[in-house]
Write an enzyme that holds these catalytic residues in place. Structure first.
Site, PDB file in Angstrom:
ATOM      1  N   ASP A   1       5.364 114.410 -58.536  1.00 61.37           N
ATOM      2  CA  ASP A   1       5.712 114.292 -57.114  1.00 61.37           C
ATOM      3  C   ASP A   1       7.084 113.620 -56.983  1.00 61.37           C
ATOM      4  O   ASP A   1       7.208 112.417 -57.205  1.00 61.37           O
ATOM      5  CB  ASP A   1       4.621 113.449 -56.425  1.00 61.37           C
ATOM      6  CG  ASP A   1       4.795 113.423 -54.936  1.00 61.37           C
ATOM      7  OD1 ASP A   1       5.860 113.875 -54.458  1.00 61.37           O
ATOM      8  OD2 ASP A   1       3.879 112.935 -54.240  1.00 61.37           O
TER       9      ASP A   1
ATOM     10  N   ASP B   1      14.028 107.276 -33.219  1.00 65.04           N
ATOM     11  CA  ASP B   1      13.128 107.781 -34.236  1.00 65.04           C
ATOM     12  C   ASP B   1      12.781 106.635 -35.160  1.00 65.04           C
ATOM     13  O   ASP B   1      13.646 105.842 -35.518  1.00 65.04           O
ATOM     14  CB  ASP B   1      13.826 108.887 -35.030  1.00 65.04           C
ATOM     15  CG  ASP B   1      13.424 110.244 -34.506  1.00 65.04           C
ATOM     16  OD1 ASP B   1      12.246 110.404 -34.169  1.00 65.04           O
ATOM     17  OD2 ASP B   1      14.306 111.122 -34.420  1.00 65.04           O
TER      18      ASP B   1
ATOM     19  N   THR C   1       1.007 121.077 -49.909  1.00 65.78           N
ATOM     20  CA  THR C   1       1.285 122.133 -48.922  1.00 65.78           C
ATOM     21  C   THR C   1       0.785 121.660 -47.574  1.00 65.78           C
ATOM     22  O   THR C   1      -0.072 120.772 -47.481  1.00 65.78           O
ATOM     23  CB  THR C   1       0.569 123.461 -49.261  1.00 65.78           C
ATOM     24  OG1 THR C   1      -0.841 123.239 -49.149  1.00 65.78           O
ATOM     25  CG2 THR C   1       0.911 123.965 -50.637  1.00 65.78           C
TER      26      THR C   1
ATOM     27  N   GLN D   1      -1.004 123.268 -45.651  1.00 63.60           N
ATOM     28  CA  GLN D   1      -2.391 123.684 -45.420  1.00 63.60           C
ATOM     29  C   GLN D   1      -3.374 122.703 -46.047  1.00 63.60           C
ATOM     30  O   GLN D   1      -4.290 122.222 -45.393  1.00 63.60           O
ATOM     31  CB  GLN D   1      -2.641 125.097 -45.978  1.00 63.60           C
ATOM     32  CG  GLN D   1      -2.067 126.206 -45.119  1.00 63.60           C
ATOM     33  CD  GLN D   1      -0.571 126.366 -45.378  1.00 63.60           C
ATOM     34  OE1 GLN D   1      -0.111 126.252 -46.514  1.00 63.60           O
ATOM     35  NE2 GLN D   1       0.188 126.595 -44.307  1.00 63.60           N
ATOM     36  N   THR D   2      -3.159 122.394 -47.350  1.00 67.62           N
ATOM     37  CA  THR D   2      -4.124 121.529 -48.024  1.00 67.62           C
ATOM     38  C   THR D   2      -3.891 120.059 -47.711  1.00 67.62           C
ATOM     39  O   THR D   2      -4.811 119.259 -47.696  1.00 67.62           O
ATOM     40  CB  THR D   2      -4.040 121.699 -49.550  1.00 67.62           C
ATOM     41  OG1 THR D   2      -2.728 121.333 -49.965  1.00 67.62           O
ATOM     42  CG2 THR D   2      -4.320 123.131 -49.955  1.00 67.62           C
ATOM     43  N   ARG D   3      -2.627 119.701 -47.455  1.00 67.07           N
ATOM     44  CA  ARG D   3      -2.215 118.330 -47.234  1.00 67.07           C
ATOM     45  C   ARG D   3      -2.683 117.414 -48.363  1.00 67.07           C
ATOM     46  O   ARG D   3      -3.092 116.293 -48.148  1.00 67.07           O
ATOM     47  CB  ARG D   3      -2.705 117.833 -45.866  1.00 67.07           C
ATOM     48  CG  ARG D   3      -2.101 118.611 -44.718  1.00 67.07           C
ATOM     49  CD  ARG D   3      -2.641 118.176 -43.396  1.00 67.07           C
ATOM     50  NE  ARG D   3      -2.182 116.846 -43.017  1.00 67.07           N
ATOM     51  CZ  ARG D   3      -2.799 116.072 -42.122  1.00 67.07           C
ATOM     52  NH1 ARG D   3      -3.906 116.496 -41.557  1.00 67.07           N
ATOM     53  NH2 ARG D   3      -2.317 114.900 -41.824  1.00 67.07           N
ATOM     54  N   MET D   4      -2.654 117.955 -49.575  1.00 63.91           N
ATOM     55  CA  MET D   4      -2.998 117.172 -50.765  1.00 63.91           C
ATOM     56  C   MET D   4      -2.056 117.601 -51.879  1.00 63.91           C
ATOM     57  O   MET D   4      -1.477 118.678 -51.862  1.00 63.91           O
ATOM     58  CB  MET D   4      -4.427 117.490 -51.241  1.00 63.91           C
ATOM     59  CG  MET D   4      -5.529 116.996 -50.326  1.00 63.91           C
ATOM     60  SD  MET D   4      -7.125 117.184 -51.125  1.00 63.91           S
ATOM     61  CE  MET D   4      -7.193 118.916 -51.469  1.00 63.91           C
ATOM     62  N   SER D   5      -1.917 116.712 -52.847  1.00 62.11           N
ATOM     63  CA  SER D   5      -1.238 117.131 -54.065  1.00 62.11           C
ATOM     64  C   SER D   5      -1.994 116.506 -55.221  1.00 62.11           C
ATOM     65  O   SER D   5      -2.871 115.661 -55.019  1.00 62.11           O
ATOM     66  CB  SER D   5       0.223 116.680 -54.048  1.00 62.11           C
ATOM     67  OG  SER D   5       0.272 115.273 -54.054  1.00 62.11           O
TER      68      SER D   5
END
Lengths: 613, 694
Positions: B342, B305, B376, B378-382
């Protein structure tokens, strides 16, 4: 050592090496079914053979089936040959009216020739009819040679395969070997021999008037043919009469000798040349005449000697190259070739050196020619002797038993080491393979991997069979030799006392167990004990390695092939070559050094101090 | 524990001494055919001593040294077993019964841990011993796992994800968790560890079996060689007209057999195997079988990995690339604002970079002025939403993956500039991860996040390549990023955007080609691949499924360990090969000691004089008796002398196969031939000096 001898040696090895890639590629093509220049003529015959015998050339065999085919061929051959030899008196082509063979001699001879050993407990010209020699023995010289190559081809093929259960078709390999290789080469080699004066005729033996008649002393016989004896006092070593317990001289029977004037000589002839070429090329070695290639009609001139000697090495050398092509790894094949050649040349060097030493027992005369042919001399006798033992051939042009002890040690060493210095047709390489596997086993572990050979992992199966292949012949040599040293049946056949007698026994079982067929001379082997035990040793020596080789081949074909990586053991180069050489020498030395000590080595020490037996 | 528990060597030693006598039982001896022959030889000579009434000093000594040979081999095995036994005993002590708080209908009921069944739920709070193996279904806690791993720092275990498994016998040090029991008593992880430690050494590995066959055949060969010798010798004796000059008494012949058969490797073989497993254990790796250790030495491909093995594990912000017309400070400030809440290492690294490069201090932002938008799937943003304050308009700042931010910007009719697209591509190609920062419809620029490749890892991979091991990096990154990191780290191949199916598929594909694969994994989705791999190392922090799928378990959960595992496997095989070669090479000298002793008088011309074979006595050993004794004593002592090597393993250096072979052949092959000549001579001198031999 003179320029002439050096030239001959260089020419001999040079020609052998030069022919290797040519013949090797030809053999590879024959066995893989590729077209060669012989195909236009021979392909129809090959097809006809399949048609007549009902062989399906497309059928593939498992290793067990392949082995069975080989066993069946040999056993049927043995049975028919034994019957033939025991009935030759009533069969055609027997101009001399030679008698049937005894059961034990027939047993021994039949196994010996069907197993490519060609050990002879008899003298050909006084024992075998033309029919027996040609249709009996010669046929098996052809077939056993082709059979040996077939097994090697199957192994080479199997090593190249992956995830397959079959290793080829024995009958196809045998047919191709016989048709394209054995017969053409035998014909090719016979012609120059005939030109050099080797007979090729079906006429009866000829009687010649002697230029110089002589008188010989022969035992007197009575009307019934029994020897006549007279009673004389027994004497000890110093010539003093031996006295019994009652003080009277002990009496022993002694044959009565009479003079006989000899004016004529019976010269045995026959279809010798064709017999001879196959005998030499396919590592058979069973001669037409009792004294083999020392006989002036079997090997008349220095030129015929060179030609016959070359015949010994060409196919065994070429088979290594063929093996390399079959496995798709020529570098590995050349490495094996180099190891074989080094051991071979080394052995020759020691023997030639030892044979050139002065012998204090016979007033240091040189050269030592007792047991050798004047027309060949020391070097050619030694080179032949070493060649025919390094290469499982077993023919002789001098009597090894007359060599100096250390020189005589070398043919014995060549045989006991397992005949892997090119070795017999087929068996030389597959017997070498066992040593390679053992070397790979040790070397593979030492580089930190479980051992693998040509991309195939070696497991318990391969280890088991590889050691059976080595252990079988070694046991078949030592155990019966030990019994022969104890049993009266074994001891009574010796014609030499002391360590030399032991050397004769060890040599006989060594050559039988390794299917060589050469004789140290001096041992009267045509007695039930030796005929049977040597016959059995020959069977073990033939089939233990074949079964082992095929068992390994079968498993190898079924395995996956792993590509080589920098972490895999390189199967070529100095490191691997020396490792392999070390393994071969140490395994053989550890097995036979004690026995050799008690034979030629102690004899050498005794000779230096002037003691003989 | 293995690193923590100090073994008392004196105790181990004493226990091994006792065990070496216990192991003289035929039941144990028959397992090792080579040593069994020595054992039979010892009994034979003992019987000969009393039966034939030849109780002289020489025969008694031969007999004793044959027994010593057996004992020394037993001792080697017992020493190797000792450490593992002690480890298993320690673990057993931990399996004490504890009381558990079982949840029954929402109520805590106190029950004995032994009564727990699968799927029972139990509650553990700080200070409790976890009563059984299980999976956390609720809560997060720190757990002290030092009892198993030896690592004193507590680890975090939480519900959901790949760190949910807990082990019975470990201790909760903070918080409260609810555990679903996954293993009943007798079937627990501890039980499995104990059975792994004890069971791994019971079965012979395939290579051990193969090697044993070779050793047994050599033994058979030497028995034949030695037993055919008396007839050959007596034939010569008779031919020489001598009587009783060759030594072929039973003790001499048996001594010769014992000297020739490969006792050195035969006596040490099982110790080498056990020691290999033990060396792994000391590095906190448990192997389920010796077979797995052996396979490790053979591995052709390592699946690694990326995260944690090849790179330090966390991507760090390394640069800001502003969009045209945007000041770099503004981009940095916006990026910092968006990352303040974050808590991921990536987010922290952005804040730190902005501070270090542009002196932007962290600001305290509090609701309701600021609303943080968490990442999240779904959004893949913060990002953050700032309310209007101090005369400034409200702001909406987002950072996130290229595609998501683009969708967000274009959704607000903003422009996604070509320069931004170029910057994103440039970062991707160089192995970094681009994070696009946007405020409302305006794209501010791109943050470059980079994986930091571990120092020295490239050299490690180069060594592996020399050993013939290929490394394949597995990563969830896109192919561009993966290729760049692969090049930087020097791996041979990579699988980008890897799914569990990809891993399994790759393993199958490599195995089709006959290759052996090793991998390390922790998640549930790794379980099939771990099971399929030839060497599957599961991490202790991993899920129960992963822990059961592998054939090795790394208690430290350190992915780099895989490389060490391979090295230990190789060491194990090398030690076997080296000692086998050494054992066989030793025989040469023994012939030169024993053969002249047996046959030195043969063909002597004067009474008491020497025959030709006495010349083989190249070591000038003092007398036949001292020569034979010296060889037997050397043969016995070399086993003891090599115990440390067998336990430690032959030194492994990552070099090409031919070089390793050459070095080991020189040391153990050539050295194995020469060395005994010196020591046999020394023993001979010593024996004569103390009058134990004439």
């Amino acid at each position: 050592m003179n320029t002439n001898e050096i030239l001959q040696i260089v020419l001999f090895f040079g020609l052998g090496i030069a022919l290797t890639p040519l013949l090797g590629r030809f053999m590879f093509k024959v066995f893989t079914g590729e077209k060669t220049f012989l195909h236009p003529v021979l392909l129809p015959i090959e097809k006809l053979v399949y048609k007549l015998t009902g062989i399906n050339p497309g059928e593939e065999m498992s290793w067990v089936k392949y082995l069975w085919a080989g066993v069946i061929m040999t056993t049927v051959g043995f049975a028919s040959l034994m019957v033939l030899l025991m009935t030759q008196k009533w069969l055609p082509y027997n101009p001399q009216g030679l008698d049937n063979l005894s059961w034990h001699l027939a047993f021994n001879t039949a196994w010996s020739f069907t197993c490519n050993a060609d050990w002879q407990s008899y003298t050909g010209e006084t024992t075998m009819s033309y029919f027996s020699q040609t249709l009996g023995l010669s046929v098996h010289q052809f077939l056993s040679g082709a059979g040996g190559i077939a097994v090697l081809v199957a192994i080479g093929r199997a090593l190249k395969r992956a995830s397959v259960k079959t290793i080829g078709n024995f009958w196809v390999d045998l047919t191709r070997g016989t048709l394209y290789l054995v017969i053409p080469l035998s014909v090719l080699w016979a012609i120059p021999l005939m030109w050099q004066g080797v007979p090729q005729t079906w006429q009866p033996y000829v009687t010649a008037n002697l230029v110089e008649p002589y008188t010989a002393q022969v035992p007197k016989v009575d009307d019934k043919g029994n020897p006549v004896t007279t009673s004389v006092p027994k004497t000890d070593d110093k010539g003093q009469p031996v006295k019994g317990a009652d003080g009277k001289p002990v009496m022993v029977d002694q044959p009565v000798m009479v003079d006989q004037k000899v004016e004529t000589q019976l010269i045995p002839i026959g279809p010798v040349a064709s017999f001879e070429s196959c005998k030499q090329i396919f590592t058979n070695g069973g001669g037409w005449y009792g004294v083999n290639s020392a006989h002036p009609l079997e090997n008349p001139t220095p030129l015929s000697d060179f030609w016959e000697m070359l015949a010994i090495i060409v196919v065994p050398m070429a088979q290594v190259y063929m093996f390399g092509l079959l496995i798709g790894n020529k570098k590995h094949a050349w490495c094996l070739f180099a190891v074989m050649l080094a051991l071979y040349v080394g052995s020759f060097g020691v023997a030639w050196w030892a044979e050139s030493q002065p012998n204090p027992v016979v007033h240091n005369i040189s050269p030592l020619l007792e047991g050798k042919e004047q027309r060949f001399g020391v070097m050619n006798s030694v080179l032949w002797g070493v060649s025919c033992t390094a290469i499982d051939n077993g023919s002789v042009n001098s009597m090894h038993d007359s060599w100096m002890p250390l020189a005589g040690l070398m043919p014995m060493w060549n045989i006991l080491i397992g005949e892997i210095m090119f070795g017999g047709v087929g068996c030389g390489v597959y017997c070498m393979l066992f040593h390679v596997l053992i070397a790979v086993f040790l070397a593979g572990l030492m580089i930190g991997r479980t051992p693998e050979y040509l991309g195939k992992k070696l497991g318990a199966w391969e280890a088991t069979w590889a050691v059976i292949g080595v252990l079988g012949p070694n046991a078949a040599c030592l155990i019966p030799a030990a019994f022969s040293c104890v049993l009266p049946a074994g001891l009574s056949s010796l014609t030499n006392a002391g360590p030399h007698g032991f050397s004769e026994i060890l040599y006989a079982f060594g050559e039988a167990a390794n299917n060589n067929g050469s004789a140290f001379a001096g041992l009267n082997a045509n007695v039930p004990w030796y005929d049977v035990t040597l016959g059995l040793a020959i069977i073990i020596g033939r089939f233990a390695p074949i079964a082992a080789a095929l068992a390994i081949a079968g498993r190898m074909a079924a395995k996956k092939t792993v590509e080589a990586s920098p972490g895999t053991l390189p199967l070529y180069g100095w490191t691997f070559g020396l490792t392999l050489t070390g393994v071969i020498i140490i395994v053989a030395a550890l097995t036979f050094f004690p026995a050799l000590c008690l034979g030629p080595i102690v004899e050498h020490g005794l000779m230096l101090s002037g003691r003989v037996f | 524990m293995s690193t923590k528990v100090e073994f008392k060597y004196s105790e181990l030693f004493v226990q091994a001494l006792i065990d070496s006598f216990k192991k003289l039982h035929p039941r144990d001896q028959i397992k090792n055919p080579v040593m069994f022959v020595v054992w039979v030889g010892s009994i034979w000579t003992t019987l000969f001593l009393f039966g034939a009434g030849q109780c002289n000093l020489f025969n008694v000594q031969i007999c004793l040294w044959l027994w010593f040979t057996c004992l020394f081999a037993n001792f080697a095995e017992a020493m190797a077993e000792g450490r593992g036994k002690a480890h298993a005993d320690e673990l057993r002590k931990m399996r004490t019964k504890t009381m558990a708080r079982k949840l029954v209908g929402g109520q805590e009921v106190s029950v004995s841990s032994s009564e727990l069944k699968i799927n029972d739920r139990v509650v553990c709070v700080a200070g409790d011993l976890i009563p059984a193996d299980g999976e956390i279904v609720e809560g997060i806690a720190t757990v002290d796992e030092s009892a198993i791993t030896g690592e004193s720092a507590p680890v975090i275990r939480e519900s959901g994800g790949d760190r949910s498994a807990v082990t019975g016998g470990t201790k909760v040090t903070s918080d409260r968790i609810v555990i679903r029991v996954t293993a009943e008593e007798g079937n627990s992880f501890l039980d499995r560890m104990i059975s792994m430690i004890e069971g791994a050494r019971r079965q012979k590995t395939p290579n051990e079996i193969a090697l044993n066959i070779v050793l047994v055949s050599l033994t058979v060969l030497f028995i034949i060689v030695v037993f055919t010798l008396p007839p050959f010798a007596h034939y010569n004796e008779a031919a020489a007209g001598q009587k009783d000059v060759v030594l072929t008494s039973a003790p001499v012949l048996l001594a010769l057999i014992v000297c020739l058969i490969p006792t050195t490797i035969g006596g040490l073989l099982s110790a080498i195997g056990i020691a290999g497993i033990d060396r792994l254990m000391r590095r906190n790796v448990l192997a389920t079988s010796g077979r797995a250790v052996e396979a490790a030495g053979d591995v052709d491909v390592l699946l690694l990995d990326k995260t944690g093995t090849i790179t330090l594990g966390n991507r760090m912000a390394t640069d800001f690339l502003p969009a045209p017309g945007i000041k770099i400070e503004d981009l940095a400030a916006a990026a910092q604002l968006a990352s303040l809440a974050d808590e991921t290492p990536e987010g922290r690294s952005i804040v730190v970079l902005a501070k270090e490069k542009y002196g932007l201090r962290e600001r305290e932002l509090k609701a309701p002025l600021a609303t943080f938008v968490p990442f999240t799937a779904q959004t893949r943003m913060s990002g953050v939403d700032l309310a209007a304050m101090d005369g400034q308009p409200a702001r909406e700042i987002r950072k996130g993956a290229d595609a998501s931010v683009r969708a967000w910007v274009e959704g607000q009719a903003g422009l996604y500039l070509k320069e931004v697209v170029d910057a994103v591509e440039k970062i991707s190609r160089s192995g970094g991860t681009p994070l696009v920062v946007a405020e409302g419809p305006i794209v501010l620029g791109v943050i470059q996040l980079k994986d930091v490749v571990k120092g020295g890892i490239k050299e490690r991979f180069a060594q592996l390549r020399k050993m013939g091991v290929r490394t394949v990096m597995i990563t969830g990154d896109n192919p561009l990023t993966a290729a760049a990191i692969a090049a930087e780290a020097g791996v041979d191949d990579f699988i980008a955007q890897a799914t569990p199916e990809d891993k399994l598929g790759r393993i199958r594909q490599e195995q089709e080609g006959g290759k052996l694969i090793a991998m390390i994994g922790d998640g549930t989705n790794d379980a099939p691949a771990l099971a399929q791999a030839d060497v599957g190392v599961a991490m202790n922090t991993g899920t129960q499924a992963a822990r059961e799928a592998g054939n090795m378990l790394d208690l430290d959960s350190n992915p780099t360990k895989l490389i060490e595992v391979v090295e230990i496997g190789k060491q194990l095989l090398m030690t076997r090969g080296a000692l086998t070669t050494f054992s066989i090479a030793n025989d040469v000298s023994k012939y030169f000691a024993i053969l002249p002793a047996m046959f030195g008088l043969l063909y002597a011309t004067t009474a008491g004089g020497h025959g030709p074979l006495d010349k083989l006595n190249v070591m000038y050993l003092h007398s036949p008796q001292s020569a034979i004794l010296s060889a037997v004593i050397f043969n016995a002592l070399i086993i003891v002398a090599l115990i440390p090597l067998a336990l430690r393993g032959v030194k492994y250096r990552p070099l090409g196969a031919a070089v390793i072979l050459r070095q080991n052949m020189l040391i153990y092959g050539v050295g194995g031939i020469i060395m005994p000549f010196i020591f046999i001579k020394l023993i001979d001198v010593l024996l004569v000096a103390v009058h134990l031999a004439p």
